[in-house]
Scaffold this active site. Structure first.
Site, mmCIF file in Angstrom:
data_model
loop_
_atom_site.group_PDB
_atom_site.id
_atom_site.type_symbol
_atom_site.label_atom_id
_atom_site.label_comp_id
_atom_site.label_asym_id
_atom_site.label_seq_id
_atom_site.Cartn_x
_atom_site.Cartn_y
_atom_site.Cartn_z
ATOM 1 N N ASP A 39 32.613 33.078 53.278
ATOM 2 C CA ASP A 39 31.683 32.327 52.437
ATOM 3 C C ASP A 39 31.969 30.831 52.588
ATOM 4 O O ASP A 39 33.119 30.408 52.641
ATOM 5 C CB ASP A 39 31.835 32.759 50.966
ATOM 6 C CG ASP A 39 30.656 32.314 50.125
ATOM 7 O OD1 ASP A 39 29.862 33.187 49.721
ATOM 8 O OD2 ASP A 39 30.522 31.092 49.869
ATOM 9 N N ILE A 40 30.890 30.056 52.620
ATOM 10 C CA ILE A 40 31.031 28.613 52.831
ATOM 11 C C ILE A 40 31.631 27.909 51.607
ATOM 12 O O ILE A 40 32.175 26.808 51.733
ATOM 13 C CB ILE A 40 29.653 28.012 53.209
ATOM 14 C CG1 ILE A 40 29.815 26.706 53.965
ATOM 15 C CG2 ILE A 40 28.756 27.864 51.990
ATOM 16 C CD1 ILE A 40 28.531 26.231 54.637
ATOM 17 N N ASN A 97 25.032 40.721 44.288
ATOM 18 C CA ASN A 97 24.066 40.144 43.360
ATOM 19 C C ASN A 97 22.666 40.555 43.798
ATOM 20 O O ASN A 97 22.323 40.429 44.970
ATOM 21 C CB ASN A 97 24.192 38.617 43.350
ATOM 22 C CG ASN A 97 25.519 38.146 42.797
ATOM 23 O OD1 ASN A 97 26.046 38.749 41.870
ATOM 24 N ND2 ASN A 97 26.065 37.083 43.364
ATOM 25 N N VAL A 106 20.565 34.001 48.009
ATOM 26 C CA VAL A 106 20.115 34.144 49.408
ATOM 27 C C VAL A 106 19.379 35.481 49.547
ATOM 28 O O VAL A 106 19.951 36.548 49.259
ATOM 29 C CB VAL A 106 21.307 34.082 50.379
ATOM 30 C CG1 VAL A 106 20.825 34.298 51.818
ATOM 31 C CG2 VAL A 106 22.030 32.744 50.258
ATOM 32 N N HIS A 110 23.602 40.853 50.900
ATOM 33 C CA HIS A 110 24.984 40.527 51.251
ATOM 34 C C HIS A 110 25.900 41.111 50.188
ATOM 35 O O HIS A 110 25.585 41.078 48.995
ATOM 36 C CB HIS A 110 25.206 39.023 51.387
ATOM 37 C CG HIS A 110 24.649 38.206 50.272
ATOM 38 N ND1 HIS A 110 23.298 37.977 50.116
ATOM 39 C CD2 HIS A 110 25.259 37.579 49.233
ATOM 40 C CE1 HIS A 110 23.098 37.237 49.049
ATOM 41 N NE2 HIS A 110 24.274 36.993 48.480
ATOM 42 N N HIS A 112 29.598 40.583 48.698
ATOM 43 C CA HIS A 112 30.758 39.695 48.635
ATOM 44 C C HIS A 112 32.017 40.564 48.601
ATOM 45 O O HIS A 112 32.088 41.524 47.815
ATOM 46 C CB HIS A 112 30.749 38.863 47.354
ATOM 47 C CG HIS A 112 29.590 37.925 47.190
ATOM 48 N ND1 HIS A 112 29.698 36.568 47.351
ATOM 49 C CD2 HIS A 112 28.291 38.165 46.857
ATOM 50 C CE1 HIS A 112 28.522 35.999 47.120
ATOM 51 N NE2 HIS A 112 27.649 36.946 46.806
#
Ligand code: AMP
Length: 124
Positions: A39-40, A97, A106, A110, A112
């Site tokens: 993750d950024i 999420n 987004v 995805h 996490h």
């Protein structure tokens, strides 16, 4: 801004661009079904995102419309990434999420993976 879990897939979303190689990512895993990258804006000592290769908006979309092979491949990839990161024994947390109430930002599914420390209460 949270996104709908059921809206049409936006080919311009940032994870679609990563999948097409148009923007870079810090990759930790890739196979036929999934791509995983750091993750950024990490929120834990280990914070990795795992995304399916297919164009699925959310967990809602993926669970309803992906093939059994895609679902199986993706779930196995999430486990493999956590294993490869050395998180199995200390443990880790998964989060997907989904939609507006899930605060999904987004619009490409995805999961996490959070690890590297003891987490507290599940929700704030
Ligand atoms: P979510 O709220 O579940 O949709 O979270 C989206 C996550 O994507 C956030 O944790 C962001 O920090 C992360 N993110 C956004 N853009 C990038 C990117 N280019 N590379 C890696 N992670 C990103």
């Amino acid at each position: 801004m949270p996104v709908s879990a059921t809206g049409p897939y936006d080919q311009g979303n940032i994870f679609a661009k990563i999948l097409r190689g148009e923007i870079p990512c810090n990759k930790v895993f890739e196979d036929d079904f999934a791509l995983a990258f750091h993750d950024i804006a990490p929120q834990a000592p280990v914070h990795v995102l795992v995304i399916p290769k297919g164009p699925y908006v959310s967990w809602a979309d993926f669970s309803a419309t992906a093939t059994d092979a895609e679902i199986g491949g993706f779930v196995r990839a999430v486990g493999q990434v956590a294993r490869d990161l050395g998180l199995e024994e200390p443990g880790y947390r998964l989060l997907a999420n989904t939609g507006v109430h899930g605060n999904q930002v987004v619009p490409h599914l995805h999961v996490h993976i959070f690890g590297g420390r003891q987490f507290g209460a599940m929700l704030s």
